[in-house]
Design an enzyme around this catalytic site. Structure first.
Site, PDB file in Angstrom:
ATOM      1  N   LYS A 151       0.848  -1.161   0.016  1.00  0.00           N
ATOM      2  CA  LYS A 151      -0.027   0.007   0.073  1.00  0.00           C
ATOM      3  C   LYS A 151       0.691   1.121   0.049  1.00  0.00           C
ATOM      4  CE  LYS A 151      -4.353   1.735   2.261  1.00  0.00           C
ATOM      5  NZ  LYS A 151      -5.040   1.882   0.863  1.00  0.00           N
TER       6      LYS A 151
HETATM    7  N1  PMP Z   1      -7.771  -2.040  -2.751  1.00  0.00           N
HETATM    8  C1  PMP Z   1      -7.212  -1.025  -3.047  1.00  0.00           C
HETATM    9  C2  PMP Z   1      -6.303  -0.496  -4.018  1.00  0.00           C
HETATM   10  C3  PMP Z   1      -7.255  -0.064  -1.787  1.00  0.00           C
HETATM   11  O1  PMP Z   1      -6.644   1.182  -2.192  1.00  0.00           O
HETATM   12  C4  PMP Z   1      -8.063  -0.354  -0.625  1.00  0.00           C
HETATM   13  C5  PMP Z   1      -7.921   0.616   0.202  1.00  0.00           C
HETATM   14  N2  PMP Z   1      -8.171   1.742   0.093  1.00  0.00           N
HETATM   15  C6  PMP Z   1      -8.723  -1.612  -0.905  1.00  0.00           C
HETATM   16  C7  PMP Z   1      -8.658  -2.468  -1.937  1.00  0.00           C
HETATM   17  C8  PMP Z   1      -9.598  -1.891   0.361  1.00  0.00           C
HETATM   18  O2  PMP Z   1      -8.603  -2.037   1.529  1.00  0.00           O
HETATM   19  P1  PMP Z   1      -9.307  -1.985   3.130  1.00  0.00           P
HETATM   20  O3  PMP Z   1     -10.374  -3.000   3.218  1.00  0.00           O
HETATM   21  O4  PMP Z   1      -8.176  -2.461   3.836  1.00  0.00           O
HETATM   22  O5  PMP Z   1      -9.636  -0.676   2.967  1.00  0.00           O
END
Ligand code: PMP
Length: 292
Positions: A151
């Site tokens: 991330k």
């Molecule tokens: N995919 C991407 C590319 C993201 O940026 C995010 C979070 N913003 C998610 C999936 C979802 O992840 P989470 O459930 O941890 O927020």
């Protein structure tokens, strides 16, 4: 009350929360981040978010200059200082100040900052009616180049896809991987339901290990006693799904009713989707680290 930002161990007024123009987070998108939710005085799945932050950092050889416990305290302090019980937390670690070259060895110390704010949500109406999506031409990054499990602060891949969706007046884009398998949306993971089986793409397709994705997999198995498969699928499977929904920290669980002009099943949020939306919201009410 003036907003307080946590910056390298101190809470400072928003106007004083500044990062150098030589920070490689800004110059090169060299850094990692998390988006976290607080619900009614509790931080949801904070330890999972911190684990993912440290995993992302390790993957880019970035040593976070604080322990998980210290960052946890930073998140709680920032929420308290801003008197936020329900809201959104952005936690960012940049490579730090360096020179104009790429080499991260010239960056002295990573910067850590935390912003707590109100959350901007999709309108409640969309949770009842469901979203319409489009598949876009921009492919999700290949894991061999930049693994989407990191991330990182470099979100251009997702932004390019978001621009394509926006040009078609669509709120979100479905991104495929280079082989044409469905990967994820620009800021959310994707699920389909077919014949009472819940299916989501596996990590090796090139997706973020979403905290909401994992929570929904657990809820589906434990509360709905559903079979859950992490399996590759194509747009054919999307168009022929019984149900489809997205998951993410900001969106939670949101139904999808149309993709590339094809209506999904009856064009209404599905039964399993509605149950998972409710189970997820119930869970956020009584799980998490207390802030106050
Ligand atoms: N995919 C991407 C590319 C993201 O940026 C995010 C979070 N913003 C998610 C999936 C979802 O992840 P989470 O459930 O941890 O927020």
């Amino acid at each position: 009350m003036a907003q307080k930002i946590y910056l390298n161990g101190k809470l400072v007024p928003r106007e004083e929360a500044k990062i150098s123009v030589f920070d490689h987070g800004l110059l090169y998108g060299d850094g990692v981040f998390e988006g976290i939710r607080a619900y009614d005085g509790r931080v949801f799945r904070l330890s999972q978010h911190l684990d993912r932050l440290y995993d992302s950092a390790r993957a880019i050889a970035l040593k976070i200059p604080m322990s998980k416990k210290e960052i946890e305290q930073g998140v709680i302090q920032t929420l308290r200082a801003n008197n936020i019980k329900s809201g959104y937390v952005r936690l960012v670690v940049t490579r730090g100040e360096g020179d104009l070259g790429l080499d991260p060895r010239n960056c002295e110390k990573p910067s850590v900052f935390i912003i707590a704010d109100k959350i901007e949500l999709y309108p409640e109406e969309l949770y009842k009616k469901g979203l319409e999506l489009v598949t876009v031409a921009t492919k999700r990054n290949i894991p061999e180049a930049i693994d989407p499990r990191i991330k990182s602060l470099n979100y251009l891949n997702n932004i390019l896809a978001k621009i394509e969706a926006g040009l078609q007046n669509m709120p979100e884009a479905v991104m495929l991987n280079k082989d044409g398998y469905v990967a994820e949306c620009t800021g959310d993971n994707i699920f389909i339901v077919k014949d009472n089986v819940l299916i989501t793409p596996p990590f090796y397709v090139g997706v973020l290990a979403g905290i909401t994705r994992q929570t929904v997999i657990e809820l589906a198995r434990e509360k709905l006693e559903l079979l859950v498969k992490e399996e590759v699928f194509t747009r054919f499977h999307l168009y022929n799904a019984d149900e489809c929904f997205l998951t993410g920290t900001a969106a939670e669980v949101i139904p999808v009713v149309k993709i590339d002009g094809r209506q999904i099943a009856e064009g209404k949020p599905g039964k399993i989707t509605n149950r998972l939306m409710k189970e997820f919201r119930d869970l956020t009410k009584d799980e998490g680290i207390k802030i106050y």
